[in-house]
Design a protein around this motif. Structure first.
Motif, PDB file in Angstrom:
ATOM      1  N   UNK A 310       0.873  -1.173   0.000  1.00  0.00           N
ATOM      2  CA  UNK A 310       0.000   0.000   0.000  1.00  0.00           C
ATOM      3  C   UNK A 310       0.907   1.219   0.000  1.00  0.00           C
ATOM      4  N   UNK A 311       0.489   2.311   0.619  1.00  0.00           N
ATOM      5  CA  UNK A 311       1.370   3.474   0.748  1.00  0.00           C
ATOM      6  C   UNK A 311       2.302   3.336   1.940  1.00  0.00           C
ATOM      7  N   UNK A 312       2.103   2.330   2.751  1.00  0.00           N
ATOM      8  CA  UNK A 312       2.964   2.091   3.902  1.00  0.00           C
ATOM      9  C   UNK A 312       2.450   0.927   4.711  1.00  0.00           C
ATOM     10  N   UNK A 372      12.102  -1.707  19.483  1.00  0.00           N
ATOM     11  CA  UNK A 372      10.761  -1.119  19.462  1.00  0.00           C
ATOM     12  C   UNK A 372       9.722  -2.218  19.305  1.00  0.00           C
ATOM     13  N   UNK A 373       8.520  -1.964  19.843  1.00  0.00           N
ATOM     14  CA  UNK A 373       7.453  -2.952  19.707  1.00  0.00           C
ATOM     15  C   UNK A 373       6.495  -2.588  18.572  1.00  0.00           C
ATOM     16  N   UNK A 374       6.753  -1.442  17.897  1.00  0.00           N
ATOM     17  CA  UNK A 374       5.935  -1.029  16.755  1.00  0.00           C
ATOM     18  C   UNK A 374       6.728  -0.007  15.940  1.00  0.00           C
ATOM     19  N   UNK A 375       6.464   0.023  14.670  1.00  0.00           N
ATOM     20  CA  UNK A 375       7.035   1.057  13.806  1.00  0.00           C
ATOM     21  C   UNK A 375       6.240   1.069  12.510  1.00  0.00           C
ATOM     22  N   UNK A 376       6.514   2.058  11.667  1.00  0.00           N
ATOM     23  CA  UNK A 376       5.850   2.163  10.372  1.00  0.00           C
ATOM     24  C   UNK A 376       6.872   2.394   9.268  1.00  0.00           C
ATOM     25  N   UNK A 377       6.585   1.818   8.107  1.00  0.00           N
ATOM     26  CA  UNK A 377       7.296   2.147   6.883  1.00  0.00           C
ATOM     27  C   UNK A 377       6.314   2.927   6.020  1.00  0.00           C
ATOM     28  N   UNK A 378       6.694   4.150   5.644  1.00  0.00           N
ATOM     29  CA  UNK A 378       5.846   4.981   4.800  1.00  0.00           C
ATOM     30  C   UNK A 378       6.631   5.404   3.562  1.00  0.00           C
ATOM     31  N   UNK A 379       5.934   6.120   2.683  1.00  0.00           N
ATOM     32  CA  UNK A 379       6.616   6.716   1.542  1.00  0.00           C
ATOM     33  C   UNK A 379       6.475   5.964   0.240  1.00  0.00           C
ATOM     34  N   UNK A 380       5.597   4.955   0.177  1.00  0.00           N
ATOM     35  CA  UNK A 380       5.321   4.320  -1.108  1.00  0.00           C
ATOM     36  C   UNK A 380       4.380   5.230  -1.877  1.00  0.00           C
ATOM     37  N   UNK A 381       4.786   5.680  -3.035  1.00  0.00           N
ATOM     38  CA  UNK A 381       3.998   6.638  -3.791  1.00  0.00           C
ATOM     39  C   UNK A 381       2.652   6.051  -4.207  1.00  0.00           C
ATOM     40  N   UNK A 383       1.193   6.862  -6.764  1.00  0.00           N
ATOM     41  CA  UNK A 383       1.285   6.681  -8.213  1.00  0.00           C
ATOM     42  C   UNK A 383       1.804   5.306  -8.594  1.00  0.00           C
ATOM     43  N   UNK A 384       2.384   4.570  -7.618  1.00  0.00           N
ATOM     44  CA  UNK A 384       2.860   3.213  -7.911  1.00  0.00           C
ATOM     45  C   UNK A 384       1.697   2.259  -8.145  1.00  0.00           C
ATOM     46  N   UNK A 385       0.497   2.666  -7.700  1.00  0.00           N
ATOM     47  CA  UNK A 385      -0.708   1.881  -7.986  1.00  0.00           C
ATOM     48  C   UNK A 385      -0.799   0.574  -7.240  1.00  0.00           C
ATOM     49  N   UNK A 386      -0.145   0.466  -6.088  1.00  0.00           N
ATOM     50  CA  UNK A 386      -0.202  -0.787  -5.344  1.00  0.00           C
ATOM     51  C   UNK A 386      -1.553  -0.911  -4.638  1.00  0.00           C
ATOM     52  N   UNK A 387      -1.965  -2.133  -4.385  1.00  0.00           N
ATOM     53  CA  UNK A 387      -3.283  -2.434  -3.824  1.00  0.00           C
ATOM     54  C   UNK A 387      -3.112  -2.999  -2.432  1.00  0.00           C
ATOM     55  N   UNK A 388      -3.743  -2.400  -1.460  1.00  0.00           N
ATOM     56  CA  UNK A 388      -3.585  -2.839  -0.065  1.00  0.00           C
ATOM     57  C   UNK A 388      -4.093  -4.250   0.167  1.00  0.00           C
ATOM     58  N   UNK A 412      -1.701  -2.658   6.688  1.00  0.00           N
ATOM     59  CA  UNK A 412      -1.471  -1.875   5.472  1.00  0.00           C
ATOM     60  C   UNK A 412      -2.002  -0.468   5.679  1.00  0.00           C
ATOM     61  N   UNK A 413      -1.201   0.539   5.368  1.00  0.00           N
ATOM     62  CA  UNK A 413      -1.598   1.931   5.513  1.00  0.00           C
ATOM     63  C   UNK A 413      -2.013   2.475   4.156  1.00  0.00           C
ATOM     64  N   UNK A 414      -3.176   3.078   4.109  1.00  0.00           N
ATOM     65  CA  UNK A 414      -3.622   3.750   2.898  1.00  0.00           C
ATOM     66  C   UNK A 414      -3.381   5.241   3.046  1.00  0.00           C
ATOM     67  N   UNK A 415      -3.662   5.970   2.011  1.00  0.00           N
ATOM     68  CA  UNK A 415      -3.371   7.410   2.021  1.00  0.00           C
ATOM     69  C   UNK A 415      -4.065   8.107   3.171  1.00  0.00           C
ATOM     70  N   UNK A 416      -5.298   7.691   3.476  1.00  0.00           N
ATOM     71  CA  UNK A 416      -6.094   8.382   4.486  1.00  0.00           C
ATOM     72  C   UNK A 416      -6.152   7.653   5.807  1.00  0.00           C
TER      73      UNK A 416
END
Length: 442
Positions: A310-312, A372-381, A383-388, A412-416
């Motif tokens: 997704x986006x992250x 850490x017991x939690x973290x996030x990866x963000x920054x997937x554009x 525009x890459x068109x990935x599907x959560x 999975x993190x979406x834009x909103x």
């Protein structure tokens, strides 16, 4: 139709003898423990019964076959099928799958009072006159089968090998192991065969292995294709004396074949997740959660996992898991640069602005000595068109501050939708409610 059915069933065996009726390859009745899955198969502890290889009468090729079933609850003495209200009756559905054509089945949540034999009524006449009657085995007191754990895939490409760990104990003997493969991208339509028209979609069963002697299996050539979303089920079966299945656990893991050319060197076994979609506190689905059960994680090796894209992504450990020590993003999605976000107890903070694909971020070297017991990866554009909801080729490597097991989740993190830690528990609690509707399917 119910009046016609009652009239026809009242004729009983005499109607059966009068004319040709549908035939079956075999009948079944088993207790199934299904893990969460994305193939729309009922989750949890259920009873599934029916007939395989249903065919119309020899003289009526292509005829529509109607199906209905019933059982007398344990502890009751039932009289006539059409007159005694104690009979529990349920219509049958047909699913015509590539690897299991023309199966007529029904399912419901496990109930110890419904563990006797089911009568299967089949007819090519809507009035059920004449009809064929088949009797399933009794289910009896067989226990639910537990799931496998630590399911991994190695040898990326179209002939990967899968492996798993058996449960430490099982209430009934594990007499048989099999691997099944389902195509989620090209589902089949499942249709009712009695009463009001009803239908839904399920993943198509493409393949079932022969019984296995070891806890690993290499999928055969010609089965998988790139760009197709599959589920792999590891089945543990308790088998009756006649060879039929009495109890089964099906541990489903989502999988999309990964082209080796898209992965950096050194990526080996990839742990596969089980899908468990859960709603937000508003009752809406913000993104799927993939849960893992991976044994023997630790600080000295990297565990690669293949989640949704997704986006992250938001990562969290299980209740007794060791903390995350480091993360490595193995795949290149979008521009191949990612942000790492950590939780300071009050809010998310950006700890890395441009982590490159293939590089690692060590939390213990950036102010988190205990991990850490939690973290996030963000920054997937976007525009890459990935599907959560689509498991593609985004592989993440994790290491941990101590030896132990990983039973955590990935959101999975979406834009909103960027979840706050306080909502994790609420989403996980919501899993059972969201999956209840699936109990009508199997």
């Amino acid at each position: 139709m119910k009046t016609l059915l009652a009239t026809a069933l009242a004729l009983g065996a005499s109607a059966h003898a009068m004319s040709a009726t549908p035939t079956v390859a075999n009948v079944f009745n088993l207790r199934v423990n299904n893990s969460a899955n994305s193939g729309n198969r009922a989750t949890g502890d259920i009873i599934v019964w029916g007939a395989n290889g249903v065919a119309p009468p020899a003289g009526e090729p292509g005829a529509y076959v109607y199906g209905f079933s019933g059982t007398c609850p344990v502890g009751k003495t039932c009289d006539g099928f059409t007159t005694d209200p104690d009979w529990v009756k349920q219509r049958l559905f047909e699913r015509d799958m590539t690897g299991l054509p023309h199966q007529y089945f029904a399912s419901r949540p496990y109930d110890p009072t419904l563990t006797g034999s089911w009568r299967i009524y089949l007819s090519s006449s809507e009035s059920f006159n004449p009809n064929a009657v088949y009797q399933t085995p009794e289910l009896g007191s067989v226990a639910a089968m537990p799931f496998v754990s630590s399911m991994t895939v190695s040898g990326s490409g179209l002939t990967p090998s899968v492996s798993w760990t058996l449960p430490a104990s099982a209430p009934s003997s594990i007499d048989q192991m099999r691997v099944r493969v389902f195509d989620n991208s090209h589902p089949v339509t499942v249709e009712s065969r009695y009463g009001a028209t009803s239908s839904f979609l399920q993943a198509d069963q493409l393949f079932q292995s022969a019984p296995l002697a070891s806890t690993s299996y290499t999928l055969p050539a010609g089965l998988l294709s790139y760009g197709t979303h599959y589920s792999i089920s590891i089945d543990l079966n308790h088998v009756r004396a006649d060879g039929s299945h009495a109890s089964r656990s099906a541990s489903y893991f989502d999988f999309t074949p990964i082209n080796p050319a898209t992965l950096p060197a050194g990526v080996g076994n990839i742990a596969l997740p089980t899908l468990a979609p859960v709603p937000t506190t508003e009752g809406l689905l913000a993104g799927p959660v993939y849960g893992f059960s991976v044994a023997d994680v630790g600080p000295d090796h990297v565990t690669f996992i293949d989640p949704v894209v997704a986006t992250g992504f938001g990562y969290a450990t299980g209740a007794t898991d060791p903390n995350f020590k480091a993360v490595q993003v193995a795949s290149n999605v979008g521009d191949g640069l990612y942000e790492v976000w950590t939780w300071d107890g009050h809010a998310w903070q950006k700890s890395a602005a441009a982590l490159a694909a293939g590089a690692s971020f060590d939390f213990t070297a950036h102010g988190f000595a205990a991990g850490v017991d939690r973290f996030q990866i963000r920054g997937i554009e976007a525009s890459a068109g990935v599907n959560a909801f689509d498991v593609t080729g985004f592989v993440t490597g994790l290491s941990f501050v101590a030896a132990g097991n990983f039973t955590g989740t990935m959101q999975a993190l979406t834009v909103d939708a960027v979840p706050e830690p306080a909502t994790w528990a609420l989403w996980l609690v919501g899993t059972a409610a969201l999956l209840t509707w699936r109990r009508r399917q199997a």
